[in-house]
Design a protein around this motif. Structure first.
Motif, PDB file in Angstrom:
ATOM      1  N   SER A 199     104.946   9.579  16.142  1.00  0.00           N
ATOM      2  CA  SER A 199     104.329   9.082  14.903  1.00  0.00           C
ATOM      3  C   SER A 199     102.864   9.497  14.881  1.00  0.00           C
ATOM      4  O   SER A 199     102.311   9.919  15.918  1.00  0.00           O
ATOM      5  N   GLY A 200     102.233   9.304  13.741  1.00  0.00           N
ATOM      6  CA  GLY A 200     100.793   9.562  13.641  1.00  0.00           C
ATOM      7  C   GLY A 200     100.017   8.567  14.489  1.00  0.00           C
ATOM      8  O   GLY A 200      98.973   8.904  15.063  1.00  0.00           O
ATOM      9  N   THR A 201     100.536   7.355  14.577  1.00  0.00           N
ATOM     10  CA  THR A 201      99.878   6.327  15.388  1.00  0.00           C
ATOM     11  C   THR A 201      99.877   6.743  16.857  1.00  0.00           C
ATOM     12  O   THR A 201      98.847   6.677  17.539  1.00  0.00           O
ATOM     13  N   SER A 225      90.367   3.028   5.966  1.00  0.00           N
ATOM     14  CA  SER A 225      91.519   3.813   6.408  1.00  0.00           C
ATOM     15  C   SER A 225      92.693   2.880   6.637  1.00  0.00           C
ATOM     16  O   SER A 225      92.570   1.657   6.510  1.00  0.00           O
ATOM     17  N   PHE A 226      93.812   3.490   6.985  1.00  0.00           N
ATOM     18  CA  PHE A 226      94.976   2.717   7.430  1.00  0.00           C
ATOM     19  C   PHE A 226      94.636   2.117   8.798  1.00  0.00           C
ATOM     20  O   PHE A 226      93.915   2.720   9.598  1.00  0.00           O
ATOM     21  N   VAL A 271      88.536  10.288   9.376  1.00  0.00           N
ATOM     22  CA  VAL A 271      89.857  10.339   8.730  1.00  0.00           C
ATOM     23  C   VAL A 271      89.743  11.262   7.518  1.00  0.00           C
ATOM     24  O   VAL A 271      88.742  11.219   6.795  1.00  0.00           O
ATOM     25  N   ASP A 297      91.660  12.313  12.285  1.00  0.00           N
ATOM     26  CA  ASP A 297      92.872  11.612  11.859  1.00  0.00           C
ATOM     27  C   ASP A 297      93.308  12.290  10.561  1.00  0.00           C
ATOM     28  O   ASP A 297      92.817  11.998   9.475  1.00  0.00           O
ATOM     29  N   ALA A 299      96.296  12.311   9.284  1.00  0.00           N
ATOM     30  CA  ALA A 299      97.622  11.781   8.923  1.00  0.00           C
ATOM     31  C   ALA A 299      97.964  12.084   7.469  1.00  0.00           C
ATOM     32  O   ALA A 299      99.127  12.238   7.117  1.00  0.00           O
ATOM     33  N   GLN A 300      96.928  12.158   6.618  1.00  0.00           N
ATOM     34  CA  GLN A 300      97.202  12.342   5.188  1.00  0.00           C
ATOM     35  C   GLN A 300      96.892  13.761   4.714  1.00  0.00           C
ATOM     36  O   GLN A 300      97.070  14.056   3.531  1.00  0.00           O
ATOM     37  N   SER A 321     100.439  12.768  10.795  1.00  0.00           N
ATOM     38  CA  SER A 321     101.632  11.924  10.658  1.00  0.00           C
ATOM     39  C   SER A 321     102.645  12.652   9.788  1.00  0.00           C
ATOM     40  O   SER A 321     102.278  13.289   8.799  1.00  0.00           O
ATOM     41  N   LYS A 326     104.371  11.493   3.502  1.00  0.00           N
ATOM     42  CA  LYS A 326     103.194  12.358   3.700  1.00  0.00           C
ATOM     43  C   LYS A 326     103.460  13.748   3.118  1.00  0.00           C
ATOM     44  O   LYS A 326     104.612  14.110   2.862  1.00  0.00           O
ATOM     45  N   TYR A 454      92.819   1.512   0.495  1.00  0.00           N
ATOM     46  CA  TYR A 454      93.372   0.320   1.101  1.00  0.00           C
ATOM     47  C   TYR A 454      92.622  -0.882   0.544  1.00  0.00           C
ATOM     48  O   TYR A 454      91.428  -0.761   0.251  1.00  0.00           O
TER      49      TYR A 454
HETATM   50  C1  PLP Z   1      94.972   7.570   7.962  1.00  0.00           C
HETATM   51  C2  PLP Z   1      96.217   7.259   8.738  1.00  0.00           C
HETATM   52  N1  PLP Z   1      96.172   7.236  10.067  1.00  0.00           N
HETATM   53  C3  PLP Z   1      97.257   6.982  10.813  1.00  0.00           C
HETATM   54  C4  PLP Z   1      98.474   6.756  10.221  1.00  0.00           C
HETATM   55  C5  PLP Z   1      99.652   6.416  11.078  1.00  0.00           C
HETATM   56  O1  PLP Z   1     100.711   7.315  10.945  1.00  0.00           O
HETATM   57  P1  PLP Z   1     102.216   6.850  11.263  1.00  0.00           P
HETATM   58  O2  PLP Z   1     102.657   5.963  10.163  1.00  0.00           O
HETATM   59  O3  PLP Z   1     102.982   8.129  11.326  1.00  0.00           O
HETATM   60  O4  PLP Z   1     102.184   6.158  12.566  1.00  0.00           O
HETATM   61  C6  PLP Z   1      98.577   6.784   8.838  1.00  0.00           C
HETATM   62  C7  PLP Z   1      99.883   6.532   8.171  1.00  0.00           C
HETATM   63  O5  PLP Z   1      99.975   6.104   7.063  1.00  0.00           O
HETATM   64  C8  PLP Z   1      97.423   7.041   8.062  1.00  0.00           C
HETATM   65  O6  PLP Z   1      97.474   7.082   6.725  1.00  0.00           O
END
Ligand code: PLP
Length: 507
Positions: A199-201, A225-226, A271, A297, A299-300, A321, A326, A454
């Protein structure tokens, strides 16, 4: 209106060009986002019936005519795969009907099979006559925020082929698809190493672990951010230090970065929000001055460009991610890490696999952060259309901006701002507007969905609860941002509908 499967004889009747109304009905359904299916297991029956009809009409080449007629149906119908379970229906007096019923239940509980076969009709739902199906009014098609169906329809044959291959070779973990995807992604991004992760996390977690960031360390990041961005910093035991964003882009403001750096700072984690890279040139300059690594980061922003270079190739480590929605999305959780540092790449490969450098030999403590072969198979197929989809996203974003231009300033509305040196991947089309929550509610009542990325800055989240006073732009953006429906297959009519309703609610 649910999905429909055309039973063989109905498909033949429609295929024989004598049914313009029904063809029109099928085309309208497709345009409205509904699916019409032809069941693969009935293909030979359809061809047989079409050949018989063509022979009755003394057509010179009945076989070719039959194939042409069936091919023309493909403009409004998709092929529905037959699976092994459909053959296991011999205990039913009508195995064909039973197989069709099973196939229909996989598509969805409310799927209808349109038929003129009296025996099938007698069975009741999901079988339904052509007349009743046509008579059923087209339900208003709700506008989805992100629609993954159209893309799936475009790629169906390749997706099914690739997934079946994994099913058959059975290497669900670390199968050949992983290596092939990593090579393709590294080439796409233009870095030496790509590492597929779960995952992105996990990408962020593994990157922070590889840089040996832990208790007592600080990482400077954005509060807008997320949660995963700051969550992973905290999870390794370090402290997230928040610096404010550029109010136009929502991305970390390089000018605010430097004052946040202390002797404890161990990394910078910008990010690339909504698909647009943070100002990585400026951020890298500050990082170099303080000899700090940068983790993007991304992810987006997979596929985005900054000064002609791809997102994920702009920093010490790039993390992305492949969450389904995405710009490049899997059919489950997945992500990837990018770096051109061979040592870091090796360490991250070990970390994602329980710190192993060989079978059952663990040189460090790691995690299970592996991408699975099914996701890699899906991503390889989707990568083949990514550039085309990014072009389409750009086109749609431009059209939104053109249509919304006259509204700017009304209720403080401002359009997305992209830096001249950037090309966004347009993960989101996000406007800023006052009284956002009230407007969103009114849009929703009119059937127009929107999203907020967010609604709360990270330091105010209960999990953090830090009192931070130096991020006024982030706090303000959290009350104003609103993302409109966007995906590469968004129809012009839908976009106009969204804008018309926005105009209406703005008075
Ligand atoms: C900015 C940001 N970082 C990290 C993540 C985490 O990615 P994942 O959902 O694949 O774990 C996201 C996912 O929405 C994100 O938008």
């Amino acid at each position: 209106m649910p999905d429909v499967i055309l039973d063989a004889a109905v498909a033949v009747a429609v295929g024989r060009a004598h049914n313009p109304e029904i063809r029109d009905w099928l085309v309208r359904r497709r345009k409205a986002g509904h699916r019409n299916w032809l069941y693969v297991a009935q293909q030979s029956e359809m061809l047989r019936l079409l050949v018989l009809e063509a022979e009755k009409e003394n057509t010179s080449n009945p076989g070719a005519a039959a194939r042409d007629q069936l091919a023309s149906l493909q403009q409004s119908c998709l092929w529905l795969a037959a699976l092994a379970e459909d053959g296991d229906t011999l205990s039913d007096p009508d195995p064909v009907a039973a197989g069709l019923t099973r196939a229909a239940s996989r598509v969805g509980n409310d799927t209808r099979i349109v038929t003129d076969n009296p025996g099938h009709l007698e069975r009741g739902l999901p079988f339904i006559s052509l007349d009743s199906a046509v008579a059923e009014a087209l339900a208003a098609c709700p506008i989805p925020l992100v629609d993954l169906r159209a893309q799936q329809d475009r790629l169906r044959a390749g997706l099914e082929r690739s997934l079946h291959r994994v099913l058959h070779h059975g290497k669900f973990i670390q199968g050949p698809e992983i290596h092939a995807l990593e090579a393709a992604l590294a080439e796409y991004v233009g870095v030496e190493h790509c590492i597929g992760v779960s995952s992105g996390t996990d990408a962020l977690l593994i990157a922070l672990m590889a840089l040996e960031i832990g208790p007592g360390d600080e990482v400077v990041t954005t509060p807008f951010s997320f949660i995963a961005t700051a969550e992973m910093i905290a999870l390794v035991g370090a402290t997230a230090v928040f610096a404010d964003v550029d109010p136009r882009t929502g991305n970390l403001d390089a000018a605010r970065l430097e004052p946040a750096i202390t002797r404890r700072t161990r990394a910078i984690l910008p990010v690339s929000l909504y698909g647009q890279c943070a100002d990585m040139t400026q951020i890298n300059q500050v990082a170099q001055k303080h000899q700090l690594p940068v983790i993007e980061d991304a992810a987006q922003s997979f596929g985005a460009l900054h000064r002609g270079m791809k997102s994920c190739a702009l920093s010490t480590i790039g993390c992305t991610s492949f969450f389904p929605a995405k710009p490049l999305g899997a059919y489950g959780d997945a992500g990837a890490i990018f770096t051109s540092d061979a040592d870091l790449a090796r360490i991250m490969r070990e970390l994602l696999n329980h710190g192993q450098d060989g079978h059952y030999h663990h040189v460090r403590l790691g995690v299970n952060g592996r991408m699975d072969s099914m996701q890699a198979a899906v991503l390889r197929e989707k990568l083949s259309v990514l550039d085309d989809e990014l072009t389409q996203r750009q086109f749609l974003a431009d059209r939104y901006s053109e249509l919304l231009q006259e509204l700017t300033g009304r209720a403080g509305l401002s359009l997305p701002f992209v830096l001249a040196e950037n090309r966004s991947a347009w993960a989101q089309y996000t406007i800023q507007i006052n009284h956002r929550d009230r407007l969103r509610q009114r849009l929703l009542e009119a059937g127009i969905p929107s999203a907020v990325h967010y609604p709360m800055v990270l330091f105010r989240q209960p999990a953090f609860q830090q009192s931070v006073s130096n991020c006024p732009h982030s706090v303000s953006l959290a009350t104003k941002v609103m993302s409109l429906p966007l995906h590469p297959y968004l129809a012009a009519t839908t976009q106009h509908t969204v804008v018309e309703h926005l105009k209406r609610v703005l008075g």
